[in-house]
Design a protein around this motif. Sequence first.
Motif, short mmCIF file in Angstrom:
data_model
loop_
_atom_site.label_atom_id
_atom_site.label_comp_id
_atom_site.label_asym_id
_atom_site.label_seq_id
_atom_site.Cartn_x
_atom_site.Cartn_y
_atom_site.Cartn_z
N GLU A 152 0.82 -1.21 0.00
CA GLU A 152 0.00 0.00 0.00
C GLU A 152 0.85 1.27 0.00
N THR A 153 1.91 1.29 0.83
CA THR A 153 2.74 2.49 0.93
C THR A 153 3.68 2.61 -0.26
N LEU A 154 4.42 1.55 -0.57
CA LEU A 154 5.41 1.60 -1.65
C LEU A 154 4.88 1.02 -2.96
N ASN A 155 3.98 0.06 -2.86
CA ASN A 155 3.53 -0.72 -4.03
C ASN A 155 4.75 -1.18 -4.83
N ILE A 156 5.68 -1.78 -4.12
CA ILE A 156 7.01 -2.05 -4.64
C ILE A 156 7.00 -3.13 -5.72
N THR A 157 7.87 -2.97 -6.70
CA THR A 157 8.02 -3.97 -7.75
C THR A 157 8.93 -5.10 -7.25
N SER A 158 8.99 -6.17 -8.02
CA SER A 158 9.78 -7.32 -7.60
C SER A 158 11.27 -7.15 -7.87
N ALA A 159 11.63 -6.16 -8.70
CA ALA A 159 13.04 -5.95 -9.03
C ALA A 159 13.27 -4.50 -9.41
N ILE A 160 14.52 -4.05 -9.28
CA ILE A 160 14.86 -2.66 -9.58
C ILE A 160 14.69 -2.35 -11.06
N ASP A 162 12.28 -3.29 -12.93
CA ASP A 162 10.87 -3.07 -13.22
C ASP A 162 10.47 -1.74 -12.59
N GLY A 163 10.56 -0.67 -13.36
CA GLY A 163 10.37 0.67 -12.82
C GLY A 163 8.99 0.94 -12.26
N GLY A 164 7.94 0.60 -13.02
CA GLY A 164 6.60 0.92 -12.57
C GLY A 164 6.34 2.41 -12.67
N GLY A 165 5.11 2.82 -12.42
CA GLY A 165 4.77 4.23 -12.48
C GLY A 165 4.98 4.92 -11.16
N VAL A 166 4.71 6.22 -11.14
CA VAL A 166 4.81 7.00 -9.91
C VAL A 166 3.62 6.69 -9.01
N HIS A 167 3.89 6.49 -7.71
CA HIS A 167 2.84 6.30 -6.72
C HIS A 167 2.30 7.69 -6.39
N VAL A 168 1.10 8.00 -6.89
CA VAL A 168 0.57 9.36 -6.79
C VAL A 168 0.46 9.81 -5.33
N GLY A 169 0.00 8.92 -4.46
CA GLY A 169 -0.13 9.27 -3.05
C GLY A 169 1.20 9.66 -2.43
N GLN A 170 2.25 8.89 -2.75
CA GLN A 170 3.57 9.19 -2.22
C GLN A 170 4.13 10.47 -2.82
N ALA A 171 3.87 10.70 -4.09
CA ALA A 171 4.35 11.93 -4.74
C ALA A 171 3.72 13.16 -4.08
N PHE A 448 12.09 8.57 -6.40
CA PHE A 448 11.98 7.63 -5.29
C PHE A 448 10.52 7.25 -5.00
N THR A 449 9.58 7.96 -5.62
CA THR A 449 8.16 7.64 -5.39
C THR A 449 7.62 6.70 -6.46
N GLY A 453 11.23 2.80 -6.59
CA GLY A 453 11.98 3.88 -5.95
C GLY A 453 12.68 3.49 -4.68
N ASN A 454 12.11 2.53 -3.93
CA ASN A 454 12.72 2.14 -2.66
C ASN A 454 14.08 1.48 -2.86
N TYR A 455 14.25 0.78 -3.99
CA TYR A 455 15.55 0.18 -4.28
C TYR A 455 16.61 1.27 -4.49
N TRP A 456 16.22 2.34 -5.19
CA TRP A 456 17.14 3.44 -5.42
C TRP A 456 17.39 4.22 -4.13
N LEU A 457 16.37 4.34 -3.31
CA LEU A 457 16.55 5.00 -2.01
C LEU A 457 17.57 4.25 -1.16
N THR A 458 17.45 2.93 -1.14
CA THR A 458 18.40 2.10 -0.38
C THR A 458 19.82 2.28 -0.93
N MET A 459 19.93 2.38 -2.25
CA MET A 459 21.23 2.57 -2.88
C MET A 459 21.85 3.91 -2.44
N PHE A 460 21.05 4.97 -2.45
CA PHE A 460 21.54 6.28 -2.01
C PHE A 460 21.95 6.24 -0.54
#
Length: 582
Positions: A152-160, A162-171, A448-449, A453-460
């Motif tokens: 719900e918060t991240l709607n994270i993909t299975s791999a970095i 797989d970009g996916g779209g922007v999570h509007v709520g998080q943006a 990061f949204t 994005g969480n994979y990139w956040l972890t990288m940073f």
Amino acid sequence: MTLNRPSWEQPAQFVLACVSYAVGLGNVWRFPYLCQMHGGGGFLIPYLIMLVLEGVPLFYMELAVGQKMRLGSIGAWSAISPYLGGVGIASVVASIYLCLYYNVINAWSFWYLFHSFQEVLPWAECPLNSNHTGYLDECRKATATQYFFYRETLNITSAISDGGGVHVGQALCLLLAWMVVYLCIIRGIASTGKVVYFTATFPYLVLFVYLIRGLTLHGALNGLKYMFTPKLEQLANPTTWINAATQIFYSLGLGFGSLIAFASYNHHNNNFERQAIAVSLINSSTSIFACIVTFSIYGFKATLNYESCLERVKLLLLNTFSLAEDTINVDNITYWITELNKTHPNQFADLLPKLESCDLEAELDTAVEGTGLAFIVYTEAIKNMPLPQLWSVLYFFMLLLLGLGSMLGNVTAVTTPLRDLRFVTHYLSNETTNGLVCLFCLVLGLGFTTRSGNYWLTMFNDYGATFALLLIVLIEIISVCYIYGLEQFAKDIEDMIGHRPNWYWKIVWAIVSPLIIIMLFIFYIINYIMGGTPTYQSVTTPYPPYAQAFIILLLVSSIICIPLSALYTYCNRQRPESTISV
């Protein structure tokens, strides 16, 4: 020196700004993790030693440089030597990297805060499947708190990849987070100096309330007993000392340029020595205080899980062996498992695959840090408390203020050197400069949204500043002690506060702290090389080649500013001489 530079209205504003900056999310979620991993109360021994040998002296040094030069990081180090301007630029780049992802965590806090006002907390139970015949399989296989965070918060993909779209709520939450930051720094320290009265003090009120609530929770003492039972064998582990030094280093925010920027707004005769000691002690005391709060709640969660496990085992035994309801209880369950195994060996053997192993120590041994502790472990404990909405609102509002206080320092580390530039001062107002910095970070931070994005956040978080800061602070110490000169530095301090630093400060600056940082630097390089290909996710997955290339870029992009700036200065100084000779 900048003669018309604004100043803090009162010394208390400067102290509170430093406290608000230094006391951040790391005090709440990384220090408890390190204590748990490295021997509970025994970890405090190396931690406090590193505070004395590394933390306080380096904090003192950066405040002294900022107050003496009355410039941001770029100007301050350029004033010490024209060839050191790149040290300040490297600090600014590292601060920008931190700004980009740190405010995303504040956006998550906003997200959880807004969801805390629901009648039933959305992470308290799994959502129903499409047929309304049961819970979603994905949620049922994990936990409701994990599902809410990752789906719900991240709607994270299975791999970095797989970009996916922007999570509007998080943006939208990130936009709100940056709007709040901008409002707090809109007029520079005139705004920040007032905001820090709240951001530096209110989290302590929430922590105190949580302490009282935590200590009254069932099983809290199990957590505290586990936490403060020292495992002294960990003192022989070099990693324990390295992690203690690293925690002190990053908890105080050394090397980012924020402390230099804050101190540059002090009056010339401000007693920064006393303030450096006070802020460092407050920061470390807060870590210990937050640790007690965390492990009282962690003990509550672990005890609930342990007792739930025992209850399931009890029901399984009662139903399998048709025993009376009051035959088995929590106290005698171990006896009955042994007895039934003796008296009904065949039946018990069939039951064994279904029989869970319940162990309180194992529950407490599960080490969790970072976002896992803040947004999963805490939320799981909160949902089991009476009036969970109240405790959720208090907790995430506290996280938000801790993150906001650190962001004020991070952004100031970027805006202060910019405001020192004549071009910026001449053409742009304070409000416009601060707004452009916030807008720049917001636009880049939107990456990061995305669902990956969480994979990139972890990288940073892992590679954006760690390596660079060690080198930056090492060069800072060497520059002060051996380029600017320790004796001259001592005279400057005497001119500001009325007395010279004693032998302790000089020995630590000149010898002890550089050696500690060199050891940390070597450890980091060895650890990076020995670690092989960088990985992500709990099930380790190698980063794809383009992500590995980006990691290398993150590692070198800030520190490359140091030699490039020195080379540019050298070439610039040589040019007039060559013209004359012709």
